[in-house]
Scaffold this active site. Structure first.
Site, PDB file in Angstrom:
ATOM      1  N   GLY A  91       0.865  -1.177   0.000  1.00 50.00           N
ATOM      2  CA  GLY A  91       0.000   0.000   0.000  1.00 50.00           C
ATOM      3  C   GLY A  91       0.895   1.218   0.000  1.00 50.00           C
ATOM      4  O   GLY A  91       1.890   1.254  -0.723  1.00 50.00           O
ATOM      5  N   SER A 123       5.884  -5.488  -0.953  1.00 52.88           N
ATOM      6  CA  SER A 123       5.888  -4.075  -1.381  1.00 52.88           C
ATOM      7  C   SER A 123       6.213  -3.148  -0.196  1.00 52.88           C
ATOM      8  O   SER A 123       7.327  -3.200   0.321  1.00 52.88           O
ATOM      9  CB  SER A 123       4.544  -3.775  -2.037  1.00 52.88           C
ATOM     10  OG  SER A 123       4.572  -2.544  -2.696  1.00 52.88           O
ATOM     11  N   ALA A 124       5.286  -2.332   0.270  1.00 53.54           N
ATOM     12  CA  ALA A 124       5.563  -1.457   1.411  1.00 53.54           C
ATOM     13  C   ALA A 124       6.032  -2.269   2.631  1.00 53.54           C
ATOM     14  O   ALA A 124       6.897  -1.819   3.390  1.00 53.54           O
ATOM     15  CB  ALA A 124       4.321  -0.642   1.773  1.00 53.54           C
ATOM     16  N   HIS A 160       8.744  -3.369  -6.747  1.00 53.40           N
ATOM     17  CA  HIS A 160       8.137  -3.103  -8.073  1.00 53.40           C
ATOM     18  C   HIS A 160       9.180  -2.469  -8.990  1.00 53.40           C
ATOM     19  O   HIS A 160       8.849  -1.563  -9.763  1.00 53.40           O
ATOM     20  CB  HIS A 160       6.929  -2.161  -7.963  1.00 53.40           C
ATOM     21  CG  HIS A 160       5.822  -2.632  -7.071  1.00 53.40           C
ATOM     22  ND1 HIS A 160       4.899  -3.560  -7.472  1.00 53.40           N
ATOM     23  CD2 HIS A 160       5.490  -2.297  -5.795  1.00 53.40           C
ATOM     24  CE1 HIS A 160       4.041  -3.769  -6.476  1.00 53.40           C
ATOM     25  NE2 HIS A 160       4.376  -3.025  -5.451  1.00 53.40           N
ATOM     26  N   GLU A 195       8.912  -7.410  -9.925  1.00 49.70           N
ATOM     27  CA  GLU A 195       7.695  -8.118  -9.513  1.00 49.70           C
ATOM     28  C   GLU A 195       7.834  -9.610  -9.809  1.00 49.70           C
ATOM     29  O   GLU A 195       8.093  -9.992 -10.952  1.00 49.70           O
ATOM     30  CB  GLU A 195       6.481  -7.538 -10.230  1.00 49.70           C
ATOM     31  CG  GLU A 195       6.212  -6.107  -9.796  1.00 49.70           C
ATOM     32  CD  GLU A 195       5.048  -5.457 -10.517  1.00 49.70           C
ATOM     33  OE1 GLU A 195       4.581  -6.009 -11.529  1.00 49.70           O
ATOM     34  OE2 GLU A 195       4.609  -4.381 -10.053  1.00 49.70           O
TER      35      GLU A 195
END
Lengths: 234, 234
Positions: A91, A123-124, A160, A195
């Site tokens: 997020g 991700s985050a 990413h 990714e």
């Protein structure tokens, strides 16, 4: 006990369901446990903590694991101390870090992960495993009290990671340009994780997994690629 | 005296030289003056202040204007107070804002721009015209002491606005998703300025210029487009 982390570029690869590509790996990673505590603070698209936790729950139930949102505990610090496993979803990294400081769970999260609680970040949730969140791709929608993160890895993550697009007419900076700008002010190495890639961290051994290469940025060198299966060691 | 600003998405459009597409507009905008003070703090690609100022100088000499870097003045506050015109170039918005606070020039810059000193901002130099830098696209490579910016406009700018790419397989957030996440925590309207667009600000009148539409994000509405020539009024 020692570090036992999966640090993934993304939760979802194109054309596949949430966490689907990682499920076989997660089954092994969390094989000794029944329940994972989910940190939903990054709120992708502004989704509520409950709705985000339900998304994680739906994926984890395929490997017979229960997911409980950290926000549902009256004492989140104690919840992390007692956690069998922990997952931080993606997020907005600014909001994730903001909430980790506001709720005062950061030191405890750091301690239990150094002590061996199995962890998944996407991700985050992977960004925060590095030394700082300063190679996040996210928009600074909130102002966290610091950019310092967990320091479980001796470098920063750029999740990413995106190669420059051939023939692109857009004049905004490429990812590589942005990371080079980071190195004007900082000497922390940066791992550009594409990714579908993730890092498997067992104590001090850090291995690149997934099918793709990763791009490594050290402040004093030209960027270079490392193959899947490489041990990252600076 | 009243505000007299050009707030451009980008310095450079694809296939053209630095500031080239804006030169006829700049000639009119700065017609009464001989010298522009350049704020080089955003350092695109980590370029030095001197080298960045030389790039601006080269473009402005085509319209017979001299460019002097703000970094060359022993008293930058006085330099801004005496400036005939001011240009802030693009680069990294975090570093730009960081330096504006560190050098303590922000209140003076705000005051002279409210009082009518003609101004050009491109990219990061446009971001700072909004209420906050929280809709910047840049990487948080340094930690500024605040995200608050000049507040010359009653909204925020998203420069280099980029439409979602049809058929893109990358799972990182689109620009629109990021701005919607901003609106989970903030109610400030956001103007998505595509490359080649700029705002002409004369006192309280704000007009969209260039050939393209702009995309407007208000926290309580679906995003919508406005045509070139529109007056922005919320």
């Amino acid at each position: 006990m020692s570090k036992n982390l999966l640090v993934a570029s993304t939760s979802t690869v194109y054309g596949s369901g949430y966490l689907e590509y990682l499920l076989p790996t997660l089954k092994d990673h969390f094989y000794q446990i029944k329940e994972v505590i989910f940190i939903p603070y990054a709120r992708p698209g502004g989704v509520s903590y409950d709705d985000y936790t339900a998304i994680a729950q739906k994926a984890f139930q395929k490997i017979n694991l229960t997911v409980v949102g950290l926000h549902t505990f009256s004492d989140p610090i104690q919840a992390l101390e007692n956690a069998q496993g922990i997952f931080t979803g993606g997020g907005n990294t600014f909001e994730l870090v903001n909430q980790l400081y506001k709720t005062n769970v950061l030191p405890t999260l750091r301690q239990v992960l150094f002590n061996g609680t199995p962890y998944l970040g996407t991700s985050a949730g992977s960004n925060i495993c590095g030394l700082t969140m300063q190679t996040s791709n996210d928009m600074p929608i909130v102002y966290p009290s610091s950019f310092k993160t967990l320091g479980l890895l001796p470098f920063n993550i750029n999740p990413h990671y995106l190669d420059p697009i051939q023939g692109d007419t857009h004049m905004g900076e490429t990812r590589e340009t942005r990371i080079k700008e980071f190195h004007v002010y900082n000497h922390i190495p940066v791992i550009g994780l594409r990714e579908g890639s993730w890092l498997e961290v067992k104590d001090e051994k850090i291995e690149l997994k997934g099918e793709l290469e990763a791009r490594i940025f050290e402040s004093t060198k030209e960027p270079y690629e490392v193959a899947s299966g490489s041990i990252l060691n600076f």
